[in-house]
Design a protein around this motif. Structure first.
Motif, short mmCIF file in Angstrom:
data_model
loop_
_atom_site.label_atom_id
_atom_site.label_comp_id
_atom_site.label_asym_id
_atom_site.label_seq_id
_atom_site.Cartn_x
_atom_site.Cartn_y
_atom_site.Cartn_z
N GLN A 1 -0.57 66.62 31.36
CA GLN A 1 0.59 67.50 31.46
C GLN A 1 1.24 67.70 30.10
O GLN A 1 1.54 68.83 29.69
N VAL B 1 8.13 63.86 32.74
CA VAL B 1 6.81 63.44 32.22
C VAL B 1 6.95 62.12 31.46
O VAL B 1 6.14 61.21 31.62
N TYR B 2 7.98 62.03 30.62
CA TYR B 2 8.22 60.78 29.90
C TYR B 2 8.42 59.63 30.88
O TYR B 2 7.87 58.53 30.70
N ASN C 1 -1.47 57.99 26.55
CA ASN C 1 -1.70 58.74 27.80
C ASN C 1 -2.56 59.97 27.55
O ASN C 1 -3.42 60.31 28.37
N ASP D 1 7.39 59.31 33.96
CA ASP D 1 6.16 58.93 34.65
C ASP D 1 5.31 57.99 33.78
O ASP D 1 4.74 57.01 34.27
N MET D 2 5.23 58.31 32.50
CA MET D 2 4.50 57.43 31.57
C MET D 2 5.17 56.07 31.48
O MET D 2 4.52 55.03 31.50
N PRO E 1 0.12 62.31 33.52
CA PRO E 1 1.22 62.69 32.62
C PRO E 1 0.72 63.08 31.23
O PRO E 1 1.30 63.96 30.58
#
Length: 418
Positions: A248, A263-264, A238, A266-267, A245
């Motif tokens: 970010q 964030v994790y 990413n 979303d990935m 993400p």
């Protein structure tokens, strides 16, 4: 003693000893060939050519077996190898036999340089030829040096051939091991067959630092036919692709802050939307906390899925320290990894692949490993207990070879799913 007797003594000296030894050497080669099925010279020559080490022409084989001349040590050892196989004791015996004959050959050559017939004591007690000047000592020394060089060259050729033979044996052993491994990987055991009948397999890999989650994930994904999703790889992907993400995460890491669970997720949400994971996956690196476990369940629930099982690899803290602190990484290519106990490098500080210098990563120090273990006990061990309480946990020992741990894992998964 008369002049005729002196001449006879000279003709039956070391030179004839060499001729007798050469004949015996040739006869032994002939016997060896007969005792191993009497292959034709052409068959022997073709086998040597296929091996690609030393050329054994039919004419040269004939000369060696019929005692026309003494072949080189390299030729002799390869000929014996093609006739009698790879037995190191047989090769060593023929090396010694060749050395004895060669020694007699050199002795015979030396006797012709200053022979009894060519020199006799004069009145002053010095050796001088009756019909010709005394032999030049400088010339004799040169001949002696040439013979020593020839002997060293022959011995070096023999050592080189021995090294080539040893390398061939190692290569054959490696090829056999690879074939067995390939056959094992292609063989579908009853346990694997049962697992393959499942509609899906969504598996979490859990275990303390050094338990072997990454290694087992690589093997299990091939055996089970599902992709491995590694959170560290997902993060790097990413960031390199500049996704939302990823940007970010990069900004947060540059500030030195911890990356939020969102964030994790979303990935991971994007990754689990791909078609290759529709029938299952092996998830490594997440969840590390109860909060992440709950978010993961909610994420999968969005798609009507759930984690089928958590596979927990169990080792002690001492073993984790031993495994991780012993790792060494090549400075030239970090993919060249070794272990001082389990996969030793060429030397203490030399890469076995490219010769580059090795280093221990700062994260692999004993103190860091102990700190990581304490974090595991506080934050991730409760995740293991949580899956156990829900009846979705299988624990297997992480000790032993990779194959042994893999077999245990497959057997435990098959038993769990029934």
């Amino acid at each position: 003693m008369g002049a005729g007797e002196t001449g006879t003594s000279g003709s039956t000296g070391p030179d004839q000893g060499y001729e007798w030894a050469l004949a015996d050497f040739a006869a032994a080669l002939a016997d060896l060939r007969i005792s191993h099925g009497a292959p034709t010279y052409k068959q022997i020559s073709q086998a040597a050519r296929a091996a690609g080490r030393t050329a054994l022409s039919s004419s040269a084989i004939s000369e060696a077996i019929n005692g026309v001349r003494l072949p080189s040590m390299e030729f002799t050892l390869e000929l014996v190898r093609q006739i009698a196989g790879h037995d190191p004791q047989v090769r060593e015996a023929w090396r010694e036999r060749w050395t004895r004959v060669r020694r007699l050959q050199r002795r015979g050559t030396k006797s012709r340089v200053i022979s009894p017939e060519e020199s006799s004591p004069n009145e002053g007690g010095s050796q001088q030829s009756v019909n010709q000047p005394a032999v030049d000592p400088h010339s004799a020394a040169l001949r002696e040096a040439a013979e020593i060089v020839a002997q060293a060259r022959g011995e070096a050729e023999g050592l080189l051939l021995e090294a080539q033979v040893k390398a061939d044996e190692i290569l054959r052993a490696a090829e056999e091991a690879a074939k067995k491994r390939a056959a094992r990987d292609n063989e579908i055991s009853p346990a694997v067959a049962r697992l393959m009948t499942r509609e899906s397999m969504r598996i979490i890999l859990l275990g303390p630092p050094g338990a072997g989650k990454g290694t087992q994930g690589m093997y299990l994904k091939r055996i089970l036919g599902v992709p491995k999703v590694q959170v560290g790889d997902l993060m790097r992907e990413n960031i390199s692709q500049g996704t939302g993400p990823g940007l970010q995460a990069k900004e947060i890491m540059e500030r030195g802050d911890l990356i939020p669970d969102g964030v994790y997720m979303d990935m991971l949400r994007t990754r689990l939307s791909r078609t290759d994971v529709s029938d299952g996956f092996l998830l490594d690196g997440l969840p590390r906390t109860l909060g992440q476990s709950q978010r993961l369940d909610a994420l999968l629930d969005e798609r009507g899925h759930k984690i089928d099982i958590a596979l927990h690899l169990d080792i002690s803290r001492d073993e984790a320290v031993r495994r991780i602190s012993g790792r060494r990484i090549c400075k030239v290519d970090s993919s060249h990894a070794f272990h001082v106990l389990y996969a030793p490098p060429q030397g203490y500080d030399a890469c076995r692949v490219c010769g580059g210098a090795l280093m221990a990563r700062p994260d692999d120090s004993r103190q860091v490993v102990k700190n990581r273990w304490e974090v595991w006990e506080v934050h991730t061990d409760p995740v293991v207990a949580s899956y156990g309480a829900r009846g979705r946990l299988v624990t297997v020992s992480g000790y032993g070879s990779v194959d042994e741990v893999t077999d245990r894992a497959i057997g435990a998964l098959a038993a769990f799913f029934g």
